[in-house]
Scaffold this motif. Sequence first.
Motif, PDB file in Angstrom:
ATOM      1  N   THR A   1     -71.271 -52.094  18.791  1.00 31.93           N
ATOM      2  CA  THR A   1     -71.614 -52.618  20.081  1.00 31.93           C
ATOM      3  C   THR A   1     -73.134 -52.703  20.307  1.00 31.93           C
ATOM      4  N   PRO A   2     -73.640 -53.409  20.952  1.00 33.84           N
ATOM      5  CA  PRO A   2     -75.268 -53.686  21.377  1.00 33.84           C
ATOM      6  C   PRO A   2     -75.898 -52.358  21.525  1.00 33.84           C
ATOM      7  N   LEU A   3     -77.002 -52.198  21.001  1.00 26.28           N
ATOM      8  CA  LEU A   3     -77.785 -51.212  21.275  1.00 26.28           C
ATOM      9  C   LEU A   3     -78.897 -51.143  22.079  1.00 26.28           C
ATOM     10  N   ILE A   4     -79.315 -52.317  22.509  1.00 28.54           N
ATOM     11  CA  ILE A   4     -80.310 -52.511  23.486  1.00 28.54           C
ATOM     12  C   ILE A   4     -79.748 -52.705  25.023  1.00 28.54           C
ATOM     13  N   ALA A   5     -80.419 -52.127  25.758  1.00 26.70           N
ATOM     14  CA  ALA A   5     -79.883 -51.712  27.254  1.00 26.70           C
ATOM     15  C   ALA A   5     -79.402 -53.462  27.959  1.00 26.70           C
ATOM     16  N   PRO A   6     -80.377 -54.384  27.896  1.00 25.69           N
ATOM     17  CA  PRO A   6     -79.842 -55.578  28.391  1.00 25.69           C
ATOM     18  C   PRO A   6     -78.561 -56.269  27.791  1.00 25.69           C
TER      19      PRO A   6
ATOM     20  N   GLY B   1     -63.951 -54.649  14.598  1.00 24.34           N
ATOM     21  CA  GLY B   1     -64.087 -53.964  15.962  1.00 24.34           C
ATOM     22  C   GLY B   1     -65.434 -53.087  15.603  1.00 24.34           C
ATOM     23  N   PHE B   2     -65.615 -52.333  16.606  1.00 29.54           N
ATOM     24  CA  PHE B   2     -66.690 -51.145  16.595  1.00 29.54           C
ATOM     25  C   PHE B   2     -66.422 -50.381  15.251  1.00 29.54           C
ATOM     26  N   GLY B   3     -67.490 -50.098  14.462  1.00 34.80           N
ATOM     27  CA  GLY B   3     -67.435 -49.342  13.215  1.00 34.80           C
ATOM     28  C   GLY B   3     -66.996 -49.716  12.274  1.00 34.80           C
ATOM     29  N   HIS B   4     -66.290 -50.954  12.209  1.00 34.24           N
ATOM     30  CA  HIS B   4     -65.721 -51.761  10.917  1.00 34.24           C
ATOM     31  C   HIS B   4     -66.900 -51.916  10.045  1.00 34.24           C
ATOM     32  N   ARG B   5     -66.483 -51.985   8.658  1.00 33.27           N
ATOM     33  CA  ARG B   5     -67.604 -52.175   7.642  1.00 33.27           C
ATOM     34  C   ARG B   5     -66.773 -53.164   6.590  1.00 33.27           C
ATOM     35  N   ILE B   6     -67.741 -54.259   5.940  1.00 27.71           N
ATOM     36  CA  ILE B   6     -67.102 -55.028   5.246  1.00 27.71           C
ATOM     37  C   ILE B   6     -68.332 -55.140   3.916  1.00 27.71           C
ATOM     38  N   GLU B   7     -67.578 -54.362   2.800  1.00 30.31           N
ATOM     39  CA  GLU B   7     -68.550 -54.438   1.665  1.00 30.31           C
ATOM     40  C   GLU B   7     -68.706 -55.581   0.989  1.00 30.31           C
TER      41      GLU B   7
ATOM     42  N   LEU C   1     -73.963 -42.297  13.219  1.00 30.02           N
ATOM     43  CA  LEU C   1     -74.768 -42.640  14.610  1.00 30.02           C
ATOM     44  C   LEU C   1     -75.685 -41.850  15.065  1.00 30.02           C
ATOM     45  N   ASP C   2     -75.581 -40.613  15.026  1.00 26.00           N
ATOM     46  CA  ASP C   2     -76.402 -39.418  15.417  1.00 26.00           C
ATOM     47  C   ASP C   2     -77.550 -39.774  14.471  1.00 26.00           C
ATOM     48  N   MET C   3     -77.348 -39.730  13.122  1.00 28.37           N
ATOM     49  CA  MET C   3     -78.265 -39.869  12.286  1.00 28.37           C
ATOM     50  C   MET C   3     -79.295 -41.156  12.591  1.00 28.37           C
ATOM     51  N   LEU C   4     -78.638 -42.106  12.943  1.00 33.11           N
ATOM     52  CA  LEU C   4     -79.558 -43.457  13.471  1.00 33.11           C
ATOM     53  C   LEU C   4     -80.445 -43.097  14.403  1.00 33.11           C
ATOM     54  N   ASP C   5     -79.723 -42.507  15.405  1.00 38.78           N
ATOM     55  CA  ASP C   5     -80.691 -42.218  16.676  1.00 38.78           C
ATOM     56  C   ASP C   5     -81.930 -41.019  16.177  1.00 38.78           C
ATOM     57  N   GLU C   6     -81.627 -40.291  15.338  1.00 41.89           N
ATOM     58  CA  GLU C   6     -82.743 -39.216  14.892  1.00 41.89           C
ATOM     59  C   GLU C   6     -83.734 -39.910  14.151  1.00 41.89           C
ATOM     60  N   ARG C   7     -83.382 -40.968  13.477  1.00 38.54           N
ATOM     61  CA  ARG C   7     -84.263 -41.590  12.664  1.00 38.54           C
ATOM     62  C   ARG C   7     -84.982 -42.788  13.352  1.00 38.54           C
TER      63      ARG C   7
ATOM     64  N   CYS D   1     -72.447 -56.431  16.860  1.00 43.20           N
ATOM     65  CA  CYS D   1     -73.796 -56.669  16.302  1.00 43.20           C
ATOM     66  C   CYS D   1     -73.767 -56.337  14.905  1.00 43.20           C
ATOM     67  N   VAL D   2     -74.251 -57.193  14.045  1.00 43.10           N
ATOM     68  CA  VAL D   2     -74.380 -57.092  12.617  1.00 43.10           C
ATOM     69  C   VAL D   2     -75.288 -56.109  12.171  1.00 43.10           C
TER      70      VAL D   2
END
Length: 117
Positions: A52-57, A28-34, A97-103, A76-77
Amino acid sequence: MFASPDSNIISNLKWLAEYPFIDNTWLGFGHRIEMPWSPVSGTDFRIFMFLTPLIAPDKRIAEALTIDDDDVTILCVHLISAAEYEFIKTVGLDPFLDMLDERHYPTVLDPKRTSYV
């Protein structure tokens, strides 16, 4: 998302699609696999993260998708660094996620991207 997938990327994505059935779990959203190694050549990033998708369409499609009257979640992976993974574990997903937006996080994997942490 990847610019031009090679066979290694495709095999990793297939494995990720089968993972919930192999391990009797769900993603699900935010899950991670190392991973023990980087799944993409040219980068040290070795942790898969699902968002979840970042692109509006893509978001609109994802929000409207159902199969047999069941809502479907599109994930999305993304690949993140070990330091980013530790940041999420200690500080939380939302600050990351805020950091991703800022960068201005790229929507297509850039293997030369440096870790944000």
